[in-house]
Design a protein around this motif. Structure first.
Motif, PDB file in Angstrom:
ATOM      1  N   VAL A  43     -45.502 -20.084   8.022  1.00 33.04           N
ATOM      2  CA  VAL A  43     -45.144 -21.347   7.505  1.00 33.04           C
ATOM      3  C   VAL A  43     -43.992 -21.379   6.659  1.00 33.04           C
ATOM      4  N   ALA A  44     -44.052 -20.279   5.481  1.00 29.83           N
ATOM      5  CA  ALA A  44     -42.755 -19.924   4.866  1.00 29.83           C
ATOM      6  C   ALA A  44     -41.721 -19.759   5.446  1.00 29.83           C
ATOM      7  N   THR A  96     -58.031 -21.972   5.147  1.00 27.12           N
ATOM      8  CA  THR A  96     -58.159 -21.284   6.456  1.00 27.12           C
ATOM      9  C   THR A  96     -56.683 -20.537   6.415  1.00 27.12           C
ATOM     10  N   GLN A  97     -55.774 -20.665   5.597  1.00 26.61           N
ATOM     11  CA  GLN A  97     -54.547 -20.036   5.415  1.00 26.61           C
ATOM     12  C   GLN A  97     -54.432 -18.694   5.055  1.00 26.61           C
ATOM     13  N   LEU A 142     -41.145 -16.826  -0.951  1.00 22.55           N
ATOM     14  CA  LEU A 142     -42.574 -16.474  -0.931  1.00 22.55           C
ATOM     15  C   LEU A 142     -42.702 -15.759   0.451  1.00 22.55           C
ATOM     16  N   ALA A 143     -42.141 -15.916   1.641  1.00 22.62           N
ATOM     17  CA  ALA A 143     -42.326 -15.033   2.757  1.00 22.62           C
ATOM     18  C   ALA A 143     -42.036 -13.786   2.372  1.00 22.62           C
ATOM     19  N   SER A 178     -48.323 -17.711  -8.880  1.00 24.63           N
ATOM     20  CA  SER A 178     -48.727 -19.029  -8.452  1.00 24.63           C
ATOM     21  C   SER A 178     -50.288 -19.011  -7.718  1.00 24.63           C
ATOM     22  N   GLU A 179     -50.982 -20.027  -7.547  1.00 24.09           N
ATOM     23  CA  GLU A 179     -52.231 -19.974  -6.731  1.00 24.09           C
ATOM     24  C   GLU A 179     -51.734 -19.891  -5.168  1.00 24.09           C
ATOM     25  N   GLN A 180     -50.353 -20.525  -5.255  1.00 23.81           N
ATOM     26  CA  GLN A 180     -49.899 -20.658  -3.644  1.00 23.81           C
ATOM     27  C   GLN A 180     -49.577 -19.272  -2.958  1.00 23.81           C
ATOM     28  N   PHE A 181     -49.372 -18.494  -3.966  1.00 23.95           N
ATOM     29  CA  PHE A 181     -49.112 -16.886  -3.712  1.00 23.95           C
ATOM     30  C   PHE A 181     -50.396 -16.265  -3.547  1.00 23.95           C
TER      31      PHE A 181
END
Length: 226
Positions: free
Chosen positions: A193-194, A184-185, A202-203, A10-13
């Motif tokens: 956040v995770a 900026t993440q 994810l963390a 995923s892009e989130q990762f």
């Protein structure tokens, strides 16, 4: 297993990892150049107030990251003179942009490069440099062709440690750059956040990623020292 694979693709990762690497590369490039030049200068020169100036340079190593972030906001925030000039020139504030993350990384990583550079050049034999000057080499050539090659081992160590420090910067980045996904993440803020939201999969993936990158860089340093 499907959930793990989905997260990995995923892009989130990938976005925080890509941004962290980009911030670390850009900030390290600046830190390496400045740290090498200033480290060389301070290793050879004695002047009044040198100890005080060096203490200011090394302060980010011992100050809490939140204090570093506070000072960055005071210096570069919208209400400061520097911040107003930046906003006037670029039509936007540096805060809450990836440039802010780069700035925070530079501040916390610079002391490591400076100290490594200074120690490296102090270990260079002055007689060798002087011999090069007697042979007609300019100061620039002495620096580039004699001093840097002789100090290269510790300089490379400083480069790697600075990169690792920039990659892992959290507190000052969170305060100064914020935690905007895709903007900026970075990996450290993404892990925070995770964890806070209970997304342990994810963390763990981000933790393993940054631990692996940091381990490989430090392993390279240890192998070079053997």
């Amino acid at each position: 297993m499907d959930s793990l694979l989905t997260n990995l693709l995923s892009e989130q990762f990938f976005n925080p990892i890509w941004l962290s690497l980009k911030v670390a590369v850009v900030s390290s490039f600046i830190v390496i150049i400045l740290g090498t030049i200033i480290g060389r200068l301070f290793s050879k020169k004695k002047f009044k107030g040198k100890a005080i100036l060096e203490t200011f340079i090394m302060l980010p190593m011992v100050l809490p990251p939140t204090v570093v972030g506070f000072f960055l906001i005071v210096i570069f925030g919208k209400n400061s003179i520097v911040g107003k000039v930046i906003e006037w020139v670029f039509d936007q504030s540096i805060m809450f942009t990836w440039y802010a993350a780069v700035t925070a990384a530079i501040v916390v990583a610079f002391p490591l490069m400076y100290q490594s550079s200074k120690s490296a050049f102090q270990g260079v034999d002055n007689d060798i440099e002087e011999a090069a000057r007697l042979d007609g080499a300019s100061e620039r050539k002495v620096f580039l062709l004699v001093s840097i090659p002789l100090a290269s081992k510790m300089l490379i160590t400083g480069c790697i440690l600075s990169f690792a420090r920039a990659l892992g910067e959290f507190g000052a980045t969170l305060m100064f750059a914020g935690n905007i996904p895709g903007v900026t993440q970075t990996v450290p803020t993404a892990i925070y956040v995770a964890m806070d939201s209970g997304d342990m999969t994810l963390a763990w993936l981000w933790v393993i990623s940054i631990v692996l990158i940091s381990f490989l860089m430090l392993l390279f340093v240890r192998i070079r020292e053997v």
